[in-house]
Scaffold this motif. Structure first.
Motif, short mmCIF file in Angstrom:
data_model
loop_
_atom_site.label_atom_id
_atom_site.label_comp_id
_atom_site.label_asym_id
_atom_site.label_seq_id
_atom_site.Cartn_x
_atom_site.Cartn_y
_atom_site.Cartn_z
N SER A 1 0.83 -1.20 0.00
CA SER A 1 0.00 0.00 0.00
C SER A 1 0.86 1.26 0.00
O SER A 1 0.67 2.16 -0.81
CB SER A 1 -0.93 0.00 1.22
N ASN A 2 1.81 1.31 0.92
CA ASN A 2 2.70 2.47 0.98
C ASN A 2 3.57 2.57 -0.27
O ASN A 2 3.84 3.67 -0.76
CB ASN A 2 3.57 2.41 2.23
N THR A 3 4.01 1.42 -0.78
CA THR A 3 4.83 1.42 -2.00
C THR A 3 4.05 1.97 -3.18
O THR A 3 4.57 2.78 -3.97
CB THR A 3 5.32 -0.01 -2.32
N THR A 4 2.78 1.57 -3.31
CA THR A 4 1.95 2.06 -4.41
C THR A 4 1.76 3.57 -4.34
O THR A 4 1.91 4.28 -5.34
CB THR A 4 0.57 1.37 -4.38
N ILE A 5 1.44 4.07 -3.15
CA ILE A 5 1.21 5.51 -2.98
C ILE A 5 2.49 6.30 -3.24
O ILE A 5 2.49 7.30 -3.97
CB ILE A 5 0.67 5.79 -1.57
N LEU A 6 3.59 5.86 -2.65
CA LEU A 6 4.87 6.56 -2.85
C LEU A 6 5.34 6.45 -4.30
O LEU A 6 5.89 7.41 -4.86
CB LEU A 6 5.92 5.98 -1.90
N PHE A 7 5.12 5.28 -4.90
CA PHE A 7 5.50 5.05 -6.29
C PHE A 7 4.74 6.00 -7.22
O PHE A 7 5.32 6.66 -8.09
CB PHE A 7 5.19 3.60 -6.67
N ASN A 8 3.41 6.10 -7.02
CA ASN A 8 2.60 7.01 -7.83
C ASN A 8 3.04 8.45 -7.65
O ASN A 8 3.17 9.22 -8.62
CB ASN A 8 1.12 6.87 -7.48
N GLY A 9 3.24 8.84 -6.39
CA GLY A 9 3.68 10.21 -6.11
C GLY A 9 5.03 10.53 -6.72
O GLY A 9 5.26 11.63 -7.23
N TRP A 10 5.93 9.54 -6.72
CA TRP A 10 7.27 9.74 -7.28
C TRP A 10 7.21 9.86 -8.80
O TRP A 10 7.87 10.73 -9.38
CB TRP A 10 8.15 8.56 -6.87
N LEU A 11 6.41 9.00 -9.46
CA LEU A 11 6.29 9.07 -10.92
C LEU A 11 5.71 10.40 -11.37
O LEU A 11 6.18 11.02 -12.32
CB LEU A 11 5.41 7.93 -11.43
N ILE A 12 4.68 10.86 -10.68
CA ILE A 12 3.99 12.09 -11.07
C ILE A 12 4.77 13.33 -10.66
O ILE A 12 4.90 14.28 -11.43
CB ILE A 12 2.57 12.12 -10.47
#
Length: 360
Positions: free
Chosen positions: A51-62
């Motif tokens: 869950s945290n990886t998905t949120i951080l991953f999305n935030g990092w990509l964008i």
């Protein structure tokens, strides 16, 4: 009573935003049948991590990699989920419960399509907000998610209004208001996107409860995703085309990396799968507790990774909101029981340690 409370916690949307999978009725089936020998702590840790990886991953990509296309990113996630659920349905037993679902054209148009559209809107707004707000502040705003779900349930007369819950809701709203007032880089547009995403998610949950229950449907999260993902993907193709096609540059895909985007979609899908196993192995109540801890951990990670500034007022507001959310999720008796149990455990651990020290 415990089972009823667990179902109510799940239906009230105590799992927020991206980290909540589609829920439609009683949680059972796939996750409960598999992995019986594995300790529940493994499922909790896996869900927190993904869950945290998905949120951080999305935030990092964008925010950091320059992939300024949140609607396109959401569309890609749903296309991947559509393909993955179709493959799983044909190669594993994880989606066998779909065979018991009475899916008619009427049910699909009346329930699946509108719920899928709301789910799509929720995901798009959840990704759009990364363009305007920090990850830490987004998590603070998500503390108000149960409030929106509860108010929506009252408006649709799914639940009867309660003064006790209203006071609890007011405390959470007050805490979120303080956190918003203390946000150093506040964006009203970002706030509206977060509010829109939360509202769409709340309406989706209520529609699932009303429409699918009326039709006698009971679907576990992965089966729900199996039906909703194609509708959401199609809807997001139109949204992404209308909102981002004029400015979309295919060079940005190559710049980010095809492999990285594939990994991002795979992580997002694994989050849905991990949620199924967590619910099946534990309960909605355990997932609520895990979600509260995960949210706090994510704020701390955001501060460490992006050096996000958090003001004292924001910290106090978030603390109030989280305290109100904990009380809303558990109730006073459960909080006291958990506190007493934790205290007893600490006394046992330190008592044993002290005895060993004396013997030495």
């Amino acid at each position: 009573m415990a089972g009823e409370r667990d179902e109510r916690d799940a239906e009230h949307g105590l799992i927020s935003g991206e980290e909540k999978v589609v829920v439609g009725g009683t949680q059972h089936g796939s996750g409960r049948r598999l992995g019986k020998s594995i300790h529940p702590v493994f499922y909790i840790a896996a869900w927190i991590f993904l869950s945290n990886t998905t949120i951080l991953f999305n935030g990092w990509l964008i925010g950091n990699r320059g992939f300024k296309y949140p609607a396109t990113l959401t569309c890609w996630h749903l296309i991947f989920a559509t393909f993955a659920t179709q493959v799983l349905a044909r190669t594993t037993s994880l989606l066998d419960e779909r065979k018991t679902v009475k899916m008619t054209g009427k049910v699909y148009v009346r329930a699946i399509v509108p719920i899928g559209l709301l789910y799509s809107a929720s995901l798009v707004c959840s990704n759009m907000v990364y363009l305007y707000l920090s990850v830490a502040f987004i998590q603070m705003l998500k503390s108000a998610s149960p409030v929106i779900v509860l108010l929506t349930a009252w408006a649709w007369r799914v639940e009867k209004p309660s003064l006790k819950r209203f006071i609890n809701v007011t405390v959470i709203v007050f805490g979120v208001g303080l956190a918003s007032a203390g946000e150093i880089n506040f964006s009203f547009i970002g706030f509206l996107f977060q509010l829109g995403g939360t509202t769409a998610e709340a309406m989706r949950l209520i529609m699932i409860q009303i429409l699918l229950s009326d039709e006698g449907q009971k679907m576990d999260p992965l089966v729900s995703l199996y039906y909703f993902a194609p509708v959401c993907a199609l809807m997001n193709i139109f949204i992404a085309g209308a909102a981002e096609a004029p400015t979309f540059d295919f060079a940005d895909i190559a710049k980010v990396g095809y492999g990285l985007l594939l990994l991002n979609a795979a992580v997002a899908f694994l989050l849905n799968v991990s949620s199924i196993f967590l619910i099946g192995k534990t309960s909605g109540l355990v997932m609520t507790l895990t979600g509260i801890f995960k949210s706090i951990l994510l704020v701390l990670l955001s501060v460490l990774i992006w050096n996000t500034s958090i003001s004292a007022l924001q910290f106090i507001g978030y603390g109030i909101a989280m305290a109100g959310l904990t009380y809303y999720s558990l109730g006073w008796e459960q909080i006291v029981a958990l506190t007493n149990g934790f205290t007893s455990w600490l006394m046992t651990v330190f008592g044993s340690h002290g005895a060993e020290t004396t013997l030495c």
